[in-house]
Scaffold this motif. Structure first.
Motif, short mmCIF file in Angstrom:
data_model
loop_
_atom_site.label_atom_id
_atom_site.label_comp_id
_atom_site.label_asym_id
_atom_site.label_seq_id
_atom_site.Cartn_x
_atom_site.Cartn_y
_atom_site.Cartn_z
N ASP A 186 23.60 -16.15 16.31
CA ASP A 186 23.56 -14.72 16.57
C ASP A 186 24.28 -14.37 17.88
N LEU A 187 24.09 -15.22 18.88
CA LEU A 187 24.72 -14.94 20.17
C LEU A 187 26.24 -15.06 20.05
N ASN A 215 27.85 -14.42 17.35
CA ASN A 215 28.26 -13.21 16.65
C ASN A 215 28.32 -12.00 17.58
N VAL A 216 27.36 -11.92 18.51
CA VAL A 216 27.41 -10.84 19.50
C VAL A 216 28.73 -10.91 20.25
N ARG A 236 31.48 -12.23 19.27
CA ARG A 236 32.62 -11.89 18.40
C ARG A 236 32.72 -10.38 18.22
N LEU A 244 34.59 -10.68 23.25
CA LEU A 244 34.63 -11.19 24.62
C LEU A 244 35.81 -12.14 24.77
N THR A 254 29.42 -16.31 30.04
CA THR A 254 28.18 -15.56 29.82
C THR A 254 27.35 -16.10 28.67
N ILE A 255 27.97 -16.81 27.74
CA ILE A 255 27.20 -17.27 26.58
C ILE A 255 27.12 -18.79 26.49
N PRO A 308 25.36 -20.71 29.95
CA PRO A 308 23.91 -20.52 30.05
C PRO A 308 23.14 -21.17 28.90
N SER A 309 23.69 -21.09 27.67
CA SER A 309 23.00 -21.72 26.54
C SER A 309 22.92 -23.21 26.71
N LEU A 364 32.33 -10.44 10.30
CA LEU A 364 31.82 -11.77 10.66
C LEU A 364 32.01 -12.75 9.51
N PHE A 389 21.30 -6.90 15.12
CA PHE A 389 20.94 -8.09 14.35
C PHE A 389 19.46 -8.11 14.00
N TRP A 430 19.23 -14.91 29.10
CA TRP A 430 19.39 -15.10 30.54
C TRP A 430 19.85 -13.82 31.24
N ARG A 469 32.59 -3.93 28.10
CA ARG A 469 33.67 -4.28 27.17
C ARG A 469 34.31 -3.03 26.59
#
Ligand SMILES: Nc1ncnc2c1ncn2[C@@H]1O[C@H](COP(=O)(O)OP(=O)(O)O)[C@@H](O)[C@H]1O
Ligand SMILES: [Mg+2]
Lengths: 333, 291
Positions: free
Chosen positions: A225-226, A228-229, A231, A235, A243-244, A247-248, B58, B84, B92, B105
Motif C-alpha cells: 500500500d505504501l 502504491n501511495v 506511485r 514521488l 520517505t518510504i 524508514p520501512s 496501479l 486505500f 513514521w 507533490r
C-alpha cells in the motif's frame, strides 16, 4: 510492574519512599539481579575448579583470581607508562627552554614519545580499526542493499556474488588484502599504517554481507500500500527512497548492521594477530609468543575484554537504533 | 462511442497464476460524467478493488482501457487519488506530515508555504482531525487513520477520487458523520468519485449511480441503478422515504437474489448446525448437574 510505577507516582510524600516501598523496590531489584548474579557466581566457581586441575607448559591454567591479579597489573603498567610519558615531555620542555634561554634562535626539536603501547592503548587501536572497517562496509552495504531490494534485476545479478563471498573466512582474505595494500598504498608519508589498513579492510570484507542481505530483505518487504501511495503521488526516486524505503527498512538495516559489527569484531582479532596491527589481537599473539607464567592470565584478561567490548558495541548499536527508529513501541533486543 | 469525462471501456484483466491465468474481470464498461458520484457494489472478491486499481493506473488492464478527459490512463498519478482500504498512512510521519507529503507533490508550484500550511489544516479539519495534527498514525484509532487518509486525498484536489471501502473500518456514528461531510464536500467541490462499498444504504444515500457487479471469476457490470433522489440529501428524512426504500430494495434484490453469494450460503449452513451444538451443550450441563 504496576507496583513500581506506583512507587514513582507518589509525589506528595516528603521522603520519596516510605520504608515499606523501599523494601518493595529492593525486592524487585533483587529479583532482577538474582539470577544473573547466581549464574556468574556458579560460572566463576566452576572455572576456578577446572583451572586448578589443568597444568599447561606455561604453568597452571589461570582461574578468576589470577585473571583479577593480571588485570590489576595491566592497569598499573598503563599508569606507569603514562607517568613516563609525562616525565618525558617535561624533560624535553626543560631542555628546550634552557636552549632558548642561551640562544633565542636555537633550533629546538619536539619529539613525540614513543613508549610501549599498553593494553588500553591496544584496546583503543582495536576499536578504531573496527570502526573504520565497519564504517566503510556500511557505506557500501546499505546503498547496495537498497538497490538490490528495489530492483529485481540488480538483485539477480548481484546475489550469486554475495552468496559466494559470504561464507569466506577472513583468514582467506587476509593474504590478498595484505598484498593489495602493499601494492596500492604507496606513500612516503603514510596517513595510515599498512597493518591498520589490512586489518580494517579484512573487517570490511566480512562486514559487508549481513548488512547487504538484511537491507535487501527489509526493502523488499515494504508494505504494498505504501508503494502504491508513492506511485499515486509520483514521488521522485530519491524522495521515494528517503520517505518510504529507508524508514520501512530501518529495523532490518539495523539487524544487519548489528550482525555485521559482531562479525567485524570477531574478525578483527584474527586479522590483528596476522597483520600485526597493534590492537587486542596482537596483544594476545605477543603474550602467546612471550610465553611467561603470566601470559595465560593476561590472555584471559584480553578474552574477557573482547567479550565485554563486543557486548557493549551491540548495546551501542541498539541505543542508536532506539534513537533513530520511529516506532518507539517496538521491542528491541 | 460517447464522450464522457471518465470512460472505463471494455476492461478485462487476467492475473497470472501457477497453472492457467485467472480471469478476474471481463468487459467492464462504465462511463462517468464530471462531478458524478458512482458506487461500486458487489460481493466480496468479485473484483471491485481490481476495477479501482485499473482506474488508478496501479494495475494494467489486459484488454480495454480507461480514458480520463480524453487521455488514456497508463500510469498512476495524483489526478486519481486513492483512499486505500487500510488507510496506507506512512507510520513514521505525523498526521500533518502525511497530508503534507501529498500537498507538496501537487501544489509545490502553485501554492506558497503558508498557503500549503493552511490548506493542510483546512483539509484535516474537514475530516475533524485538526486536534491530532502532530500525532503518529500508531497513536490514533483505526477510524481516525482512515479519516486522515481521506483528508490526504481531498487535499490533492484530484480529478477523480477513488475510494476503496473508505468507511468500512469506522463505527456507525463516525461513518454517518463522514458520509455527510463527503456529501457536503462533493456539493461544494464537485469531485468525481468512484467509491466501493459493502453498505447498501451508504450506496443509495451518496450515489448518483450504483454500479452492481456480478460475481467473479470474469466479473462484469451486472446492472446500473440511477438514484434520482434530490440533493442535498438528508439521512433522517430519507429513512422513511418511499423512493429511497425502493432503490434500496433494488440493490438488495440484485445482491441477494440475482447474485447469490457463495460465502453467505456457507454461513447459512453453519448456522443451521448451531442448534445441534447447543442441545449437546445443554445435555452435558444437565449431566454434570446430576453428578
Ligand atoms: N494481484 C493479484 N494477483 C492475483 N489475483 C488477484 C490479484 N488481485 C486480485 N486478485 C483476485 O481477483 C479477484 C478480485 O479481487 P478484488 O478486486 O480484490 O475483489 P473485491 O471485490 O473484494 O475488492 C479475487 O479473486 C482476487 O483473488
Ligand atoms: Mg476489495
Amino acid at each position: 510492574m504496576t507496583e513500581i510505577a506506583a512507587i514513582f507516582r507518589n509525589e506528595q510524600g516528603k521522603s520519596l519512599f516510605t520504608p515499606s516501598q523501599l523494601i518493595l523496590l529492593l525486592r524487585h531489584l533483587g529479583k532482577a539481579l538474582a539470577l544473573p548474579l547466581a549464574g556468574i557466581v556458579i560460572f566463576l566457581m566452576l572455572w576456578q575448579g577446572v583451572a586448578n586441575s589443568i597444568i599447561t607448559s606455561l604453568g597452571q591454567f589461570p582461574g578468576p583470581v589470577q585473571v583479577w591479579e593480571q588485570s590489576k597489573s595491566l592497569v598499573a603498567e598503563h599508569q606507569r607508562e603514562r607517568q613516563k610519558e609525562v616525565a618525558f615531555y617535561q624533560r624535553q620542555e626543560d631542555r628546550n627552554a634552557k636552549k632558548l634561554a642561551k640562544d633565542p634562535n636555537a633550533d629546538v626539536k619536539i619529539r613525540p614519545y614513543t613508549g610501549k603501547a599498553t593494553f588500553f592503548d591496544q584496546i583503543l587501536t582495536s576499536l578504531y580499526t573496527v570502526s573504520f572497517g565497519f564504517l566503510v562496509a556500511s557505506i557500501i552495504a546499505i546503498p547496495l542493499g537498497i538497490a538490490c531490494g528495489l530492483s529485481e534485476k540488480v538483485y539477480q545479478s548481484i546475489n550469486p556474488i554475495i552468496q559466494t563471498f559470504k561464507p569466506v573466512s577472513p583468514l582467506a582474505w587476509l593474504p590478498l588484502v595484505t598484498m593489495l595494500v602493499s601494492a596500492l598504498y604507496v606513500s612516503d608519508d603514510p596517513m595510515f599504517e599498512k597493518s591498520f589498513l589490512t586489518s580494517a579492510f579484512t573487517v570490511t570484507l566480512c562486514c559487508l554481507w549481513p548488512t547487504v542481505i538484511n537491507t535487501t530483505v527489509g526493502v523488499t518487504s515494504i508494505d504494498r500500500d505504501l508503494i502504491n501511495v508513492s506511485r499515486v503521488l509520483q514521488l521522485p526516486s530519491l524522495v521515494h527512497v528517503r520517505t518510504i524505503v529507508i524508514p520501512s527498512a530501518i529495523p532490518m538495516i539495523f539487524t544487519g548492521l548489528r550482525l555485521s559489527l559482531a562479525t567485524g569484531w570477531m574478525v578483527l582479532i584474527a586479522a590483528e594477530m596476522l597483520a600485526q596491527n597493534p590492537g587486542l589481537g596482537k596483544f594476545i599473539w605477543d603474550e602467546f609468543q612471550n610465553g611467561s607464567s603470566e601470559s595465560l592470565g593476561r590472555i584471559m584478561v584480553a578474552v574477557l575484554a573482547i567479550g565485554l567490548i563486543g557486548f557493549s558495541l551491540d548495546r551501542l548499536m541498539l541505543a542508536v537504533q532506539r534513537r533513530i527508529t520511529w516506532d518507539k513501541q517496538a521491542i528491541l533486543r | 462511442m460517447k464522450n464522457s469525462y471518465l470512460e472505463i471501456s471494455h476492461v478485462g484483466i487476467e492475473f497470472p497464476t501457477d497453472d492457467k491465468p485467472f480471469r478476474a474481470l471481463q468487459a467492464v464498461d462504465i462511463s462517468i460524467d464530471k462531478g458524478e458520484f458512482i458506487s461500486l457494489i458487489g460481493h466480496s472478491g468479485c473484483g471491485k478493488s481490481t476495477v479501482l486499481n485499473i482506474v488508478a493506473g496501479l494495475y494494467e488492464a489486459t484488454e480495454g482501457g480507461v480514458i480520463l478527459e480524453g487521455k488514456e490512463v497508463d500510469k498512476p498519478g495524483p489526478d486519481r487519488a486513492v483512499v486505500f482500504q487500510n488507510h496506507a498512512l506512512l507510520p513514521w510521519l505525523t498526521v500533518y506530515q502525511n497530508v503534507e507529503l501529498a500537498v507538496k507533490r501537487v501544489f509545490k508550484k502553485t501554492k506558497s508555504k503558508a498557503e500549503m500550511h493552511d490548506w493542510i489544516e483546512h483539509n484535516l479539519s474537514l475530516v475533524h482531525m485538526d486536534h491530532a495534527l502532530h500525532k503518529l498514525p500508531g497513536e490514533i484509532s483505526g477510524g481516525m487513520k482512515q479519516r486522515v487518509g481521506i483528508a490526504r486525498c481531498l487535499a490533492m484536489q484530484p480529478k477523480v477520487l477513488l475510494m476503496d471501502e473508505p468507511f468500512g473500518a469506522l463505527d456507525a456514528l463516525t461513518r454517518a458523520h463522514l458520509q455527510d461531510s463527503l456529501m457536503e464536500i462533493q456539493t461544494n467541490l464537485g469531485n468525481t468519485v468512484i467509491m466501493i462499498t459493502h453498505d447498501v444504504d451508504e450506496a443509495v444515500l451518496l450515489s448518483d449511480r450504483i454500479v452492481m457487479m456480478t460475481n467473479g471469476p470474469a466479473a462484469t457490470v451486472g446492472e446500473i441503478l440511477e438514484v434520482k433522489l434530490a440533493r442535498p440529501r438528508d439521512r433522517l428524512a430519507l429513512a422513511e422515504d418511499a423512493e429511497f426504500i425502493h432503490y434500496r430494495q433494488q440493490v438488495l434484490r440484485f445482491l441477494y437474489e440475482k447474485q447469490k453469494n457463495p460465502a453467505a450460503e456457507k454461513e447459512a449452513k453453519t448456522e443451521a448446525e448451531l442448534p445441534t451444538k447447543a442441545t449437546l451443550d445443554s445435555d452435558t450441563t444437565a449431566k454434570s448437574e446430576a453428578a
